[in-house]
Each structure stands twice: as C-alpha cells, then as structure tokens.
Design an enzyme around this catalytic site. Structure first.
Site, PDB file in Angstrom:
ATOM      1  N   ARG A  23       0.796  -1.219   0.000  1.00  0.00           N
ATOM      2  CA  ARG A  23       0.000   0.000   0.000  1.00  0.00           C
ATOM      3  C   ARG A  23       0.836   1.280   0.000  1.00  0.00           C
ATOM      4  O   ARG A  23       0.596   2.178  -0.791  1.00  0.00           O
ATOM      5  CB  ARG A  23      -0.939   0.013   1.214  1.00  0.00           C
ATOM      6  CG  ARG A  23      -1.963   1.116   1.191  1.00  0.00           C
ATOM      7  CD  ARG A  23      -2.913   1.021   2.361  1.00  0.00           C
ATOM      8  NE  ARG A  23      -3.591  -0.261   2.435  1.00  0.00           N
ATOM      9  CZ  ARG A  23      -4.429  -0.606   3.396  1.00  0.00           C
ATOM     10  NH1 ARG A  23      -4.691   0.252   4.375  1.00  0.00           N
ATOM     11  NH2 ARG A  23      -5.009  -1.790   3.398  1.00  0.00           N
ATOM     12  N   HIS A  28      -8.216  -4.385  -7.444  1.00  0.00           N
ATOM     13  CA  HIS A  28      -7.960  -3.631  -6.210  1.00  0.00           C
ATOM     14  C   HIS A  28      -9.198  -3.667  -5.320  1.00  0.00           C
ATOM     15  O   HIS A  28     -10.112  -2.850  -5.476  1.00  0.00           O
ATOM     16  CB  HIS A  28      -7.608  -2.181  -6.566  1.00  0.00           C
ATOM     17  CG  HIS A  28      -6.913  -1.434  -5.474  1.00  0.00           C
ATOM     18  ND1 HIS A  28      -5.651  -1.752  -5.037  1.00  0.00           N
ATOM     19  CD2 HIS A  28      -7.307  -0.362  -4.725  1.00  0.00           C
ATOM     20  CE1 HIS A  28      -5.290  -0.910  -4.078  1.00  0.00           C
ATOM     21  NE2 HIS A  28      -6.279  -0.062  -3.871  1.00  0.00           N
ATOM     22  N   TYR A  36     -18.860  12.016 -14.147  1.00  0.00           N
ATOM     23  CA  TYR A  36     -18.812  13.132 -15.077  1.00  0.00           C
ATOM     24  C   TYR A  36     -17.496  13.205 -15.853  1.00  0.00           C
ATOM     25  O   TYR A  36     -17.449  13.807 -16.919  1.00  0.00           O
ATOM     26  CB  TYR A  36     -18.995  14.457 -14.323  1.00  0.00           C
ATOM     27  CG  TYR A  36     -20.315  14.560 -13.601  1.00  0.00           C
ATOM     28  CD1 TYR A  36     -21.528  14.482 -14.290  1.00  0.00           C
ATOM     29  CD2 TYR A  36     -20.356  14.739 -12.223  1.00  0.00           C
ATOM     30  CE1 TYR A  36     -22.729  14.583 -13.617  1.00  0.00           C
ATOM     31  CE2 TYR A  36     -21.558  14.839 -11.542  1.00  0.00           C
ATOM     32  CZ  TYR A  36     -22.744  14.758 -12.252  1.00  0.00           C
ATOM     33  OH  TYR A  36     -23.939  14.851 -11.593  1.00  0.00           O
TER      34      TYR A  36
END
Length: 733
Positions: A37, A83, A127
C-alpha cells in the site's frame, strides 16, 4: 498454543497469550501496509493502486489514440478485477495521476474537472473521462511480451503484473509519498531528461559517483516550478544518504508602477501548496499584524498564477518583504526527502540517487532479456512455418490436390513432404485461394529478415555489452519523447541576514500597552492620560499599563518562572477589547502574569521567587523566539524588576525588612538564584531596587508613596533575617 474442540454451537476457541496474538496480527498488518500500500517499487516507482489503474486502462485499450472512457468505468474495472478497496480511494489515485500540478509527467489524460491548484476537488467520477498519456504507454511498453512477472489477482480470477516494464525512471521522475507503519517515504519529482542523462553516465561508467551524477541532476524539478534554495551541498547529502530535504520558495518578480510605487507578483507556487489557503493565511497575517510589511494581498490568477502582494510602505525593500513572508507563510516550504522504497526483492530500503538509477537500469536489462527471449520464441516458430511454406510453393499443385481430394490430408502432407504437425496444421488452416497466391520472393524476403532478426536477438541475449548499449539507445529515444525544460530553479541557500531586519521598516510610534486582569491585551496609540476612561469587558479591569513604542519587544513575566517575548507591533488595536494574551504565547492555565516591561537593550532585571531567592538577569538574554518563552527562574516568580539603583530592599511575609547592596547578587541567565532573606516561616512578600542617593519608598494602605529616610538602620548582609519594618510597611510597590 492450544486449539480447543469446537462447541456444538460452532466456532473455535484459541488459547493464546493476548500479547502474542496482538503482536503477530499487527506485524502482519504492518507488513501488508508496507509492501502492498504505502511504499513504491524502486523499479517502476508505483504503489499497487497506481500500477493496477494503468494496467486496467491498458487492458481496456485506452491508449492515447483511443476515445476517452468514463472514469467510473475505469474505477469499476480496477475495483472489481484488481484492487479490492473503496472506489473513492481508487478515483483519488486516478485523479492525482492526471493532475499536471501534482505529477511532473501526467500518466492519465483527464477530460473534465480534475481539480486545481486552489485545492478544489475533482468532479464526480460519473462526469469525468480519461485515457492513458504517451508517458504511460512508455511505462507499459512490452507488458504483453512477457517482460515482467504476473501474479494472481485477489480473487484468483485473473492475473496482474508484479511490476511494470517502466520505459523511464518514474520513481524519481514523478516522485512518491506515503506513510506506512513505522516508516514513510517522500521522494520529490525530477526532470526525466536529466535522469536519463545520468543513466547514460552510469551505462558508460558504472563507477561514477553520486557527486558526478548530481552535476547532471542538480536537484528536484517540481511540476509547479518554484526556486529551490537548499544549496548544492545539502541536496548532494540527501542524494548520497537518501534522507534530507529541500527548501522550496515561490517564484516572484517586482512590478514597477512608477513614481517609486511597486508590488510583488508571485508567478509560481511551492509544490503541494494550495493557493486559496495561502491567500487566506496571508490575509490572516495582515489582520493579526504578524506581517507588518505587507499591506494587501489579492488573487488575479486566470490560467496562469498571478498573486499580487502590496507593500505597506514604498520604503520597504522587496527582498526584505519577501524574506519576512517566506518565514511567516507557505511561500516557502520544506519538502522532506526520504527515499524509502521496495527493492527488487520486495524489501524496504532507503536508497540514494545512484542506487535508485542503478536499480532502474537493472530492471530495464531484465525486461530487455525477457522480451528478447519472447521474441526469439515467436521468430523461431514463424521461421519453422515459412520453411513449410517453401515446400508448399515448390509443390503447390500437389498440395492443393491433396487438400481437396484426400480424406486425411494432414497425414498425407506429413508423409509426402516431411512436414511437422505444426507446419501441416498451418497449411490446412490457410485458405486455398491464399495458398495459390503464395509468391516465392515474399517467402524468401520474410525468411531472410526473420533469420537476421533471430541472429541479432540471440547475440543480444548472450552479450551484456550489447544489452546495455540497446538500453542506452532506447533511453535516448524516451528522452527525446519526454524532454521538457526544467521548471524549478536550483539556487544557493539565501542568507537572510544580508538584508535589513523587518523591524527596521516598522514605523516607530508611541503606544500604551494595556493588559487586563483577565489577560486581554491591546495597544492604544500615544499616551493614555486617564486610565479610568479605559473600557473593559464586564467583570474585567486594568492590570498593567506600559508605555512603549511599536518597535519595542515586550517582556511578559509569568508566575511559573517563564518570560515571554511579544512584538509590540503585533498587538491588537486599542479600539476594542484586544485579544487574549494566551493566543499569542503558550501560557499555562495555572500561571498568572507578574510583570510586563518594554525591553531595553543592555538593561537588567532582578527576578525573585516567593521562596526568597533571586538573581540579576540581563534582558538581552531573556528574549525568546518561541511561543513557549524562556524558563528563567526555577520556582514561583514573585517579581521581575528593572534594575535602576544600587541597593535592594526585601520584605518578608513576617514583615521583617532587609536592605543590602545590589552587588551582592550574582548575574545569571537562568536558575534558582541565591537567598535574598532568611525566614523561619513564610517567604518573600515584596522587594524593590533603589539608589542610595534618593533612598527607598514604600506604599501605605491608602496608596500614598512614603519616604524611608532612616533606611540605613536596616542595612545588612544578603540572606540575613532583617528586622521589623517601619510601621505601616506592607509592600513597596
């Protein structure tokens, strides 16, 4: 560890010490955080989430020539296939890859609102749209040619790359930052052209030192530009050890408005500083009088950054104004360097500049060798098929007859012409029309070209020298594709002492410092003639009234023995009630204010404790630079008096008085001091400093000042018990 038999209701009971259970599980969590990570891989410079985003977009064929797709689609592919974390964290990582003010070389071409340097967040993923940039394709080049290892995804349904082929040193080019358990990483971005030139030096001379590489890579190159003022020696040390930092300043210029009027225009911001927050911070400095040289700030930015700083006075030098703002605001920041990465074995290591570049080159060599072997295998198979086509061309009519008429054409072709099964299958899978159109020159030209390629690949796979040469040529092509001018200027460390101090430009005006009993402080212009006319909050009243100038430093003595320093120019206006003193200094809740004085250079203070100890302290040594002040007296402070005289008069709680020469007191910077007066019970109640010529004074119960003409009757040695004071003596001040 004992495992008990499950109960009939189900479940499992493990008999294990709590400390051991916690340590094992926390260690597993810590290792997972470090390797999966927080820390980037030194080879491609990516954390798993970024690597998975790019690979998923590659699988979706979102190359630079393709049409962009909705980011929500990309995030869904990454989350569902690679993921298993929240969509918000994946989208945040994707957005950062597309921001040209966060990435020196953006890897995602974002279309829509992807945030800005003001700190505004990106639009929702439904968007916005995205696709890969050309820089990202360089990092993925060869991933479909067995260039890197793959591993199973979290659900064993697919595979993901362990590392990307990485066509350029992305770790140093785009930098990285992250916090793991017990370790962190912070790597600044650099100019990829300079990095590749340094790689070329290592290819030619592997023994080259970090100092030689630092000549080519003089320092970080941040996407937002700015000026690095750390100095070459400090940056070189960071490149040698992998740890350090670099001071980064905003780029500015002076705009002449004529007739001696000017203003500062900031054109580039320090890396990771949000412009809107910086403007708010500068406005707060003006409002709180913490930036006495700055008159106004406004944002005139459009597509380019244009931050306007107006000076308070035209007599101020621009350099002095900016030096003061660099100290007070994020116009100057320190970017830490901690090059903590995962090496090729997955082990966390702090690596210097040379080690990082060498690890990248070693990775490129592994990628080249693996791609060469993959290509050799494909070329050998194609040559084998072309040999079969040669035979077909020489016997084209017979081959067509066998294909049309024989029931087992494969077996007949193998038996008649000595073909392999692979060659026979290839011929049978080819349409008859294409077999009839086979041309001898086409076959021979392809065969010759592939044979030459095979010989070159085999020679390359056996020669390390040729491998490094090939890597150098490939890097040069990448450098030409990504080359861009350096944005961050590397400058030597600036000596702020070369300029006149900020205090030199503060106008010297008379003020009166007003401190209330509840700790509200302000500064009224001029002299306060009638203190009774001063207004305070309900229940509050005057505690200290100190004449001073705006250029003075105020010494504030607290009952816990600490003395604080406050600039008189930073006090709130006398029109209101002021502001709490505790907002300006770190004063303990239990401590009270004993004295407030305007600092006089060269003057001295007599500090005394309630226990009857004290000493002389030079005021110049009491000035503090921090909010926490300076611990001067070890004990409960009773008084801090300016030394104006040659004798000291003390009064104990037992009302016994003692007078002794001031010279008997030592001069110290801090400590407990020496005994002033001896008491069987109680301690010191009050003291004063006076001149033998004028004699001491004391205050009676009505507040009137009374002379003490026979004071010499109480004259003795320091630390004596003294004798009962004159009738009515309860305090000196």
């Amino acid at each position: 560890m004992t495992v008990h038999t499950p109960t009939p209701e189900g479940g499992r009971i493990i008999d294990e010490p709590m400390s051991e259970a916690l340590s094992q599980r926390y260690l597993a969590y810590a290792l997972s955080t470090i390797t999966n990570r927080a820390l980037p891989d030194v080879r491609d410079g990516f954390k798993p989430v970024h690597r998975r985003i790019l690979y998923a977009m590659h699988q979706m064929r979102l190359n630079p020539q393709a049409a962009a797709r909705k980011c929500a689609k990309v995030v869904g592919e990454v989350m569902g296939g690679y993921h298993p974390h929240g969509d918000a964290s994946i989208y945040e990582a994707l957005v950062r890859l597309a921001q040209d003010f966060a990435q020196r070389y953006p890897l995602v071409d974002g279309q829509g609102n992807f945030g800005n340097i003001d700190g505004d967040s990106a639009a929702a993923m439904r968007y916005t749209e995205c696709k890969l940039t050309s820089a990202a394709t360089l990092l993925l080049d060869g991933i479909d040619q067995d260039a890197v290892d793959f591993r199973a995804t979290y659900d064993d349904q697919d595979e993901e790359p362990v590392v990307l082929p990485a066509g350029f040193p992305n770790l140093l080019a785009n930098g990285s930052s992250g916090i793991a358990v017990g370790m962190a990483t912070s790597i600044p971005p650099h100019n990829v052209g300079e990095l590749i030139e340094a790689c070329q030096v290592l290819l030619e001379r592997p023994e080259a030192t970090t100092a030689e590489l630092a000549v080519i890579v003089p320092g970080p190159d941040f996407p937002t530009g700015g000026v690095a003022v750390e100095g070459h020696a400090s940056i070189l040390d960071a490149y040698e050890t992998g740890r350090g930092g670099v001071r980064l300043r905003a780029r500015w210029e002076t705009e002449d408005l004529g007739r001696g009027v000017w203003r500062i225009i900031v054109t580039e911001m320090p890396y990771q500083v949000q412009k809107s927050r910086l403007i708010e911070a500068l406005a707060d400095l003006i409002e709180n009088k913490k930036a006495p040289l700055l008159g106004d700030v406004r944002d005139e930015s459009a597509e380019d950054i244009r931050l306007v700083l107006e000076p308070k006075s035209r007599t101020v030098e621009p350099e002095v104004l900016m030096e003061s703002l660099f100290r007070l605001s994020d116009l100057e920041v320190r970017f830490p360097i901690n090059m903590n990465v995962l090496d090729a074995t997955g082990t966390p290591r702090v690596m210097g500049l040379k080690a990082c570049l060498q690890a990248f080159l070693d990775h490129r060599r592994d990628v080249l060798v693996r791609r060469s072997h993959w290509r050799i295998d494909r070329v050998e198979k194609r040559l084998h098929l072309l040999e079969g086509l040669r035979i077909v061309f020489l016997n084209i009519d017979e081959v067509i007859r066998i294909v049309r008429e024989e029931e087992q054409p494969k077996a007949v072709l193998i038996a008649r012409f000595g073909l392999s099964e692979l060659q026979a299958d290839f011929i049978l899978d080819t349409r008859l029309r294409q077999l009839a159109r086979i041309e001898e020159m086409t076959i021979e030209n392809e065969y010759k070209a592939l044979a030459e390629e095979l010989a070159g690949l085999q020679a390359l796979s056996l020669s390390p020298a040729k491998q490094w040469k090939t890597i150098g040529k490939a890097l040069e092509l990448v450098r030409k594709a990504l080359i861009s001018p350096r944005r961050t200027t590397i400058a030597e460390a600036v000596d702020a002492s070369a300029h006149a101090p900020v205090e030199a430009y503060i106008p010297r005006e008379a003020i009166t410092v007003i401190l209330s009993e509840r700790g509200w402080i302000r500064a009224a212009k001029g002299k306060v003639e009638d203190p009774s006319e001063l207004k305070f909050k309900e229940g509050d009243d005057l505690a200290f009234l100190v004449p001073a100038f705006t250029t003075d430093k105020l010494l504030v003595a607290a009952s816990d023995g600490r003395i604080f320093t406050i600039g008189a120019d930073k006090l709130a206006s006398g029109r209101g009630h002021g502001e709490p003193l505790r907002l300006m200094i770190d004063l303990d809740e239990s401590a009270g204010i004993i004295a407030v004085l305007a600092h006089q250079p060269g003057a001295k203070l007599l500090v005394a404790s309630k226990a009857g100890y004290g000493f002389i302290a030079p005021e110049d040594d009491l000035l503090a630079q921090k909010r926490g002040g300076k611990q001067v007296l070890n004990g409960d402070l009773l008084a801090a008096l300016r030394v104006n005289g040659d004798h000291v008069a003390t009064l104990g709680e037992n009302l016994k008085a003692l007078i002794f020469p001031l010279a008997e007191l030592p001069e110290m910077g801090r400590g407990k001091g020496v005994k002033l007066q001896t008491y069987k019970q109680g301690g010191l109640q009050d003291l004063t400093v006076f001149s033998a010529e004028t004699g001491p004074e004391w205050a009676d119960g009505g507040g009137r000042r009374r002379n003490w003409p026979d004071w010499k009757d109480w004259l003795g040695k320091r630390a004596g018990a003294g004798r009962m004071g004159p009738r009515g003596l309860r305090k000196f001040r």
